[in-house]
Design a protein around this motif. Structure first.
Motif, PDB file in Angstrom:
ATOM      1  N   LYS A  55       3.892 119.507  96.222  1.00 38.31           N
ATOM      2  CA  LYS A  55       4.920 118.909  95.695  1.00 38.31           C
ATOM      3  C   LYS A  55       5.467 120.029  94.651  1.00 38.31           C
ATOM      4  CE  LYS A  55       6.936 115.511  92.621  1.00 38.31           C
ATOM      5  NZ  LYS A  55       6.415 114.439  91.695  1.00 38.31           N
ATOM      6  N   THR A  59      12.299 121.155  91.012  1.00 40.20           N
ATOM      7  CA  THR A  59      13.528 120.917  91.924  1.00 40.20           C
ATOM      8  C   THR A  59      14.636 120.045  91.311  1.00 40.20           C
ATOM      9  OG1 THR A  59      12.403 119.382  93.175  1.00 40.20           O
ATOM     10  CG2 THR A  59      12.050 121.733  93.928  1.00 40.20           C
ATOM     11  N   HIS A  61      15.958 117.539  93.140  1.00 39.03           N
ATOM     12  CA  HIS A  61      15.716 116.399  93.939  1.00 39.03           C
ATOM     13  C   HIS A  61      14.116 116.790  94.481  1.00 39.03           C
ATOM     14  CE1 HIS A  61      17.734 119.071  96.696  1.00 39.03           C
ATOM     15  NE2 HIS A  61      17.027 118.476  97.719  1.00 39.03           N
ATOM     16  N   HIS A  62      13.253 115.647  95.015  1.00 37.37           N
ATOM     17  CA  HIS A  62      12.160 115.725  95.277  1.00 37.37           C
ATOM     18  C   HIS A  62      12.012 116.572  96.582  1.00 37.37           C
ATOM     19  CE1 HIS A  62      10.181 112.885  92.682  1.00 37.37           C
ATOM     20  NE2 HIS A  62      11.284 112.030  92.690  1.00 37.37           N
ATOM     21  N   THR A  63      11.141 117.524  96.424  1.00 28.92           N
ATOM     22  CA  THR A  63      10.994 118.416  97.655  1.00 28.92           C
ATOM     23  C   THR A  63       9.362 118.686  97.837  1.00 28.92           C
ATOM     24  OG1 THR A  63      13.003 119.614  97.504  1.00 28.92           O
ATOM     25  CG2 THR A  63      11.319 120.765  98.720  1.00 28.92           C
ATOM     26  N   LYS A  75       9.114 121.163 105.801  1.00 25.52           N
ATOM     27  CA  LYS A  75       9.633 120.862 104.428  1.00 25.52           C
ATOM     28  C   LYS A  75      10.296 119.443 104.478  1.00 25.52           C
ATOM     29  CE  LYS A  75      13.033 122.568 101.251  1.00 25.52           C
ATOM     30  NZ  LYS A  75      14.017 123.964 100.991  1.00 25.52           N
ATOM     31  N   SER A  77      12.423 116.779 102.007  1.00 29.73           N
ATOM     32  CA  SER A  77      13.323 116.661 100.894  1.00 29.73           C
ATOM     33  C   SER A  77      14.186 115.350 100.867  1.00 29.73           C
ATOM     34  CB  SER A  77      13.967 118.096 100.439  1.00 29.73           C
ATOM     35  OG  SER A  77      15.063 118.216 101.321  1.00 29.73           O
ATOM     36  N   LYS A  78      14.459 114.923  99.564  1.00 31.79           N
ATOM     37  CA  LYS A  78      15.308 113.765  99.468  1.00 31.79           C
ATOM     38  C   LYS A  78      16.633 114.181  99.346  1.00 31.79           C
ATOM     39  CE  LYS A  78      15.594 109.684  96.736  1.00 31.79           C
ATOM     40  NZ  LYS A  78      15.058 108.791  95.295  1.00 31.79           N
ATOM     41  N   PHE A  88      15.997 110.633 103.899  1.00 26.41           N
ATOM     42  CA  PHE A  88      15.044 112.084 103.621  1.00 26.41           C
ATOM     43  C   PHE A  88      15.431 112.969 104.872  1.00 26.41           C
ATOM     44  CE2 PHE A  88      12.791 108.874 101.114  1.00 26.41           C
ATOM     45  CZ  PHE A  88      12.495 109.662 100.060  1.00 26.41           C
TER      46      PHE A  88
END
Length: 167
Positions: A55, A59, A61-63, A75, A77-78, A88
């Protein structure tokens, strides 16, 4: 084929077992705590690391990066801008782009490739609090689809935690 992901929580260690529909343990996900960024090891029953899930810490947003032998194979990501619910996106090493859509709050979602459902993730049939099913329609990509399901579940758990800590 249906797989069952069972989370186990301990004081200093978190792990999840992935079993087949016949209760045969296939993989284990170990979360390594006390690191600058969250790292998960996706391990087979022999103890061999099949993939690492990392994680990214800083970032917008979550990646999450999925690595195999030190090389990024996916990869996730949201999406930053969302019109209708959480969605996502996944970029694979081979150039494919997958979408993860559905009712993510209730953990009912699909992993899709150009409109074709590759896997369906559901908590609906389980009374066990920390268990969910991953129905895989694309067997060659089974372990990657399960890893993606684990990543989305982790991101959603983080998001719930952030909402409660901001109250």
């Amino acid at each position: 084929m249906r797989y069952l992901v069972r989370d186990r929580m301990f004081a200093f260690h978190e792990e999840a077992w992935i079993e087949t529909e016949h209760r045969e343990k296939v993989w284990r996900v170990n979360k390594k705590l006390f690191r600058f960024r969250s790292t998960f090891a996706f391990v087979d029953t022999e103890g061999t690391v099949v993939a690492s899930i990392v994680k990214k810490f800083f970032t917008i947003h979550h990646t999450i990066l999925i690595k195999h032998d030190g090389e990024v194979i996916a990869k996730i990501s949201k999406k930053f801008i969302k019109l209708f619910g959480d969605r996502f996106k996944v970029k694979l090493r081979d150039g494919r782009r997958l979408k993860i859509v559905g009712n993510l709050w209730d953990r009912e979602f699909d992993i899709r490739d150009e409109g074709t459902t590759l896997a369906h993730i559901s908590r609906r049939w389980f009374t066990i609090r920390d268990a969910y099913a991953v129905d895989v329609m694309s067997q060659p990509d089974a372990y990657l689809l399960i890893i993606l399901a684990v990543c989305v579940d982790h991101i959603l758990q983080d998001a719930k935690g952030e909402q409660f800590t901001n109250l």
